[in-house]
Write a protein that holds these residues in place. Structure first.
Motif, PDB file in Angstrom:
ATOM      1  N   PHE A  36      -5.147  -8.323  -5.036  1.00  0.00           N
ATOM      2  CA  PHE A  36      -4.782  -6.984  -4.362  1.00  0.00           C
ATOM      3  C   PHE A  36      -5.658  -6.715  -2.525  1.00  0.00           C
ATOM      4  N   GLY A  37      -7.251  -7.113  -3.264  1.00  0.00           N
ATOM      5  CA  GLY A  37      -7.694  -6.824  -2.160  1.00  0.00           C
ATOM      6  C   GLY A  37      -7.889  -5.421  -0.860  1.00  0.00           C
ATOM      7  N   ALA A  38      -7.453  -5.960   0.056  1.00  0.00           N
ATOM      8  CA  ALA A  38      -7.051  -4.861   1.241  1.00  0.00           C
ATOM      9  C   ALA A  38      -5.495  -4.645   1.352  1.00  0.00           C
ATOM     10  N   GLY A  39      -4.679  -5.396   0.511  1.00  0.00           N
ATOM     11  CA  GLY A  39      -3.156  -4.914   0.487  1.00  0.00           C
ATOM     12  C   GLY A  39      -2.917  -6.341   1.631  1.00  0.00           C
ATOM     13  N   GLY A  40      -3.432  -6.411   2.379  1.00  0.00           N
ATOM     14  CA  GLY A  40      -2.387  -7.845   2.731  1.00  0.00           C
ATOM     15  C   GLY A  40      -1.269  -7.913   2.291  1.00  0.00           C
ATOM     16  N   TYR A  41      -1.005  -9.113   1.621  1.00  0.00           N
ATOM     17  CA  TYR A  41       0.050  -9.646   0.822  1.00  0.00           C
ATOM     18  C   TYR A  41       1.407  -8.218   0.281  1.00  0.00           C
ATOM     19  N   THR A  42       0.547  -6.652  -0.256  1.00  0.00           N
ATOM     20  CA  THR A  42       1.158  -6.100  -1.085  1.00  0.00           C
ATOM     21  C   THR A  42       1.804  -5.610   0.280  1.00  0.00           C
ATOM     22  N   LYS A  43       1.165  -5.041   1.286  1.00  0.00           N
ATOM     23  CA  LYS A  43       1.723  -4.304   1.870  1.00  0.00           C
ATOM     24  C   LYS A  43       3.391  -4.805   2.931  1.00  0.00           C
ATOM     25  N   ALA A  44       3.428  -6.274   3.029  1.00  0.00           N
ATOM     26  CA  ALA A  44       4.226  -7.181   3.938  1.00  0.00           C
ATOM     27  C   ALA A  44       5.416  -7.536   3.002  1.00  0.00           C
ATOM     28  N   ILE A  45       5.499  -7.159   1.267  1.00  0.00           N
ATOM     29  CA  ILE A  45       6.174  -7.410   0.171  1.00  0.00           C
ATOM     30  C   ILE A  45       6.651  -6.424   0.087  1.00  0.00           C
ATOM     31  N   LEU A  46       5.974  -4.811   0.012  1.00  0.00           N
ATOM     32  CA  LEU A  46       7.137  -4.019  -0.096  1.00  0.00           C
ATOM     33  C   LEU A  46       7.525  -3.822   1.401  1.00  0.00           C
ATOM     34  N   ALA A  47       7.314  -4.515   2.430  1.00  0.00           N
ATOM     35  CA  ALA A  47       8.418  -4.039   3.702  1.00  0.00           C
ATOM     36  C   ALA A  47       9.541  -4.640   3.377  1.00  0.00           C
ATOM     37  N   THR A  48       9.570  -5.432   2.451  1.00  0.00           N
ATOM     38  CA  THR A  48      11.195  -6.105   1.977  1.00  0.00           C
ATOM     39  C   THR A  48      12.235  -5.584   1.073  1.00  0.00           C
ATOM     40  N   GLY A  49      11.855  -4.922   0.740  1.00  0.00           N
ATOM     41  CA  GLY A  49      12.236  -3.928  -0.086  1.00  0.00           C
ATOM     42  C   GLY A  49      11.764  -4.203  -1.430  1.00  0.00           C
ATOM     43  N   ALA A  50      11.222  -5.041  -1.874  1.00  0.00           N
ATOM     44  CA  ALA A  50      10.171  -5.311  -2.771  1.00  0.00           C
ATOM     45  C   ALA A  50       9.717  -4.175  -3.816  1.00  0.00           C
ATOM     46  N   SER A  51       9.404  -3.835  -5.150  1.00  0.00           N
ATOM     47  CA  SER A  51       8.259  -3.604  -5.572  1.00  0.00           C
ATOM     48  C   SER A  51       7.278  -3.887  -5.883  1.00  0.00           C
ATOM     49  N   VAL A  52       6.363  -3.826  -5.981  1.00  0.00           N
ATOM     50  CA  VAL A  52       4.518  -4.063  -6.128  1.00  0.00           C
ATOM     51  C   VAL A  52       4.180  -4.082  -7.497  1.00  0.00           C
ATOM     52  N   VAL A  53       3.413  -4.693  -8.552  1.00  0.00           N
ATOM     53  CA  VAL A  53       2.828  -4.211  -9.150  1.00  0.00           C
ATOM     54  C   VAL A  53       0.981  -4.879  -8.996  1.00  0.00           C
ATOM     55  N   ALA A  54       0.294  -4.161  -8.308  1.00  0.00           N
ATOM     56  CA  ALA A  54      -1.414  -5.222  -7.237  1.00  0.00           C
ATOM     57  C   ALA A  54      -2.159  -4.782  -8.580  1.00  0.00           C
ATOM     58  N   ILE A  55      -2.706  -6.297  -9.094  1.00  0.00           N
ATOM     59  CA  ILE A  55      -3.866  -6.119  -9.682  1.00  0.00           C
ATOM     60  C   ILE A  55      -5.694  -6.147  -8.907  1.00  0.00           C
ATOM     61  N   ASP A  56      -6.722  -5.434  -9.267  1.00  0.00           N
ATOM     62  CA  ASP A  56      -7.667  -5.745  -8.982  1.00  0.00           C
ATOM     63  C   ASP A  56      -8.392  -5.486  -9.617  1.00  0.00           C
ATOM     64  N   ARG A  57      -9.912  -6.250 -10.142  1.00  0.00           N
ATOM     65  CA  ARG A  57     -10.943  -5.751 -10.561  1.00  0.00           C
ATOM     66  C   ARG A  57     -11.680  -4.942 -10.146  1.00  0.00           C
ATOM     67  N   ASP A  58     -11.948  -5.237  -8.721  1.00  0.00           N
ATOM     68  CA  ASP A  58     -13.163  -3.881  -8.529  1.00  0.00           C
ATOM     69  C   ASP A  58     -12.851  -2.942  -7.750  1.00  0.00           C
ATOM     70  N   PRO A  59     -13.291  -2.031  -8.617  1.00  0.00           N
ATOM     71  CA  PRO A  59     -12.700  -0.835  -8.469  1.00  0.00           C
ATOM     72  C   PRO A  59     -12.748  -0.041  -7.061  1.00  0.00           C
ATOM     73  N   ASP A  60     -14.095  -0.543  -6.369  1.00  0.00           N
ATOM     74  CA  ASP A  60     -13.386  -0.354  -4.542  1.00  0.00           C
ATOM     75  C   ASP A  60     -12.560  -0.596  -3.854  1.00  0.00           C
ATOM     76  N   ALA A  61     -11.905  -1.638  -4.831  1.00  0.00           N
ATOM     77  CA  ALA A  61     -10.358  -1.997  -3.841  1.00  0.00           C
ATOM     78  C   ALA A  61      -9.630  -1.260  -4.556  1.00  0.00           C
ATOM     79  N   ILE A  62      -9.321  -0.552  -5.393  1.00  0.00           N
ATOM     80  CA  ILE A  62      -8.594   0.559  -6.238  1.00  0.00           C
ATOM     81  C   ILE A  62      -8.974   1.353  -4.960  1.00  0.00           C
ATOM     82  N   ALA A  63      -9.836   1.279  -5.541  1.00  0.00           N
ATOM     83  CA  ALA A  63      -9.849   2.974  -4.590  1.00  0.00           C
ATOM     84  C   ALA A  63      -9.239   2.804  -3.360  1.00  0.00           C
ATOM     85  N   ALA A  64      -9.322   2.265  -1.959  1.00  0.00           N
ATOM     86  CA  ALA A  64      -8.900   1.887  -1.155  1.00  0.00           C
ATOM     87  C   ALA A  64      -7.761   1.280  -0.978  1.00  0.00           C
ATOM     88  N   GLY A  65      -6.760   1.320  -2.887  1.00  0.00           N
ATOM     89  CA  GLY A  65      -5.220   1.667  -2.055  1.00  0.00           C
ATOM     90  C   GLY A  65      -4.694   2.417  -2.320  1.00  0.00           C
TER      91      GLY A  65
END
Length: 338
Positions: A43-72
């Motif tokens: 997931f990171g900073a969510g760049g791919y996730t945002k673009a995928i969501l814009a297509t109408g798809a649903s996303v399960v985004a995974i990251d082991r960094d708790p800071d990345a999850i909190a920021a998302g």
């Protein structure tokens, strides 16, 4: 955004705005559509996730960094239920989605991690010698201050492709007897002083050592190998696997996995039934790299390479780490290596 590993600006890291690498190429290879379920394993900073969501798809985004999850979390709240964030290693992605239409993996350290001095990924900023993406477990300081010089040399040589690995390891052993390494600049300055730096050198002498430590501490190669097997289990027939790497070792793992899973050769004309196997993936094109325009706009894209494959109807195979040729490295039990 993820960044590469191979040069000074990548390993040291500066404050940069978020630019997803090879975004157009990722979306083309992933082909997300409304109603699809896509796993963004990094997931990171969510760049791919945002673009995928814009297509109408649903996303399960995974990251082991708790800071990345909190920021998302704000993005998750705004998604109308189409985004679910999971704090976990991406090697466990099949535990969070039973049947996915696509899996995308962006194998690199994020600019958010590099830009935070307290995370210890960068030596542009002085910080604790940490480098742990999950913020738990063995730290870079633990490795530097406790591993035998021969083990350090193996880590620096294999994971960092550092030609002065032995010299640097012996220097570390001598220096840490007087005072343990605790800060990023302590280690970087010690390496530069010991190895030297010619005016024509494009990268800092400590770059490859920092790369090796980060990859080792986070077991990045083992995690990638396990994530590929997990993606094979999670993807439905016709589902797409898309992986962006920034380092030759990572790209080699992805290339070997796709080649192995797309290969249906029996290996023996005398015992065809015993050796026959069914392809679990179909290769989708070759390695894709950034064009000149993207590299000019985002120099960190120059080492990126995208590989993709499409899942067949065959059952997932057992994970066999021997196909990757990963070396056994010291210190901690890493089941992904041999």
């Amino acid at each position: 955004m993820t960044v590469g590993h191979g040069d000074d600006i990548h390993a040291v890291g500066g404050s940069v705005r978020h630019i997803p690498v090879l975004l157009g190429e990722v979306l083309e290879a992933l082909a997300p559509a409304q109603g699809d379920i896509i796993i963004d394993g990094t997931f990171g900073a969510g760049g791919y996730t945002k673009a995928i969501l814009a297509t109408g798809a649903s996303v399960v985004a995974i990251d082991r960094d708790p800071d990345a999850i909190a920021a998302g979390r704000d993005l998750e709240a705004q998604s109308g239920g189409r985004l679910r964030l999971v704090q976990a290693p991406f090697s466990t992605l099949d535990e969070h989605v039973e049947s996915a239409d696509g899996v995308v993996l962006d194998i690199g350290v994020s600019s958010m991690q590099l830009d935070q001095a307290e995370r210890g990924f960068s030596f542009r900023f002085d910080g604790p010698l940490d480098m742990r993406m999950a913020q738990a477990g063995l730290s870079a300081a633990d490795v530097v201050n406790s591993f035998k010089p021969g083990d350090l040399a193996r880590i620096f040589g294999f994971l960092g492709e550092e030609r002065h690995a032995g010299r640097i390891a012996r220097m570390i052993e001598a220096r840490r007897e007087k005072k343990p390494f605790e800060r990023t600049l302590e280690l970087a300055d010690a390496i530069e002083t010991h190895i030297g730096r010619a005016p024509k050198d494009k990268i800092h002498p400590a770059t490859r050592v920092f790369q090796a430590l980060r990859i080792y501490v986070n077991d990045e190669l083992g995690e990638l190998a396990k994530a590929l097997f997990a993606a094979e289990r999670a993807l439905k027939p016709g589902g797409r696997l898309v992986v962006v790497t920034f380092h030759s070792l990572e790209d080699r793992i992805v290339k070997r996995f796709i080649a192995d899973r797309a290969d249906v050769a029996t290996g023996s004309r005398h015992l065809p039934e015993a050796h026959a196997r069914t392809a679990t993936f179909r290769k989708a094109g070759g390695g894709v790299t950034a064009d000149d325009a993207e590299v000019a706009a985002n120099p960190r894209a120059r080492s990126a390479r995208l590989r993709a494959a499409i899942r067949t109807e065959a059952r997932a195979r057992a994970g066999d780490f021997s196909i990757f040729g990963l070396r056994k490295l010291p210190g901690i039990d890493r089941p992904g290596e041999r």
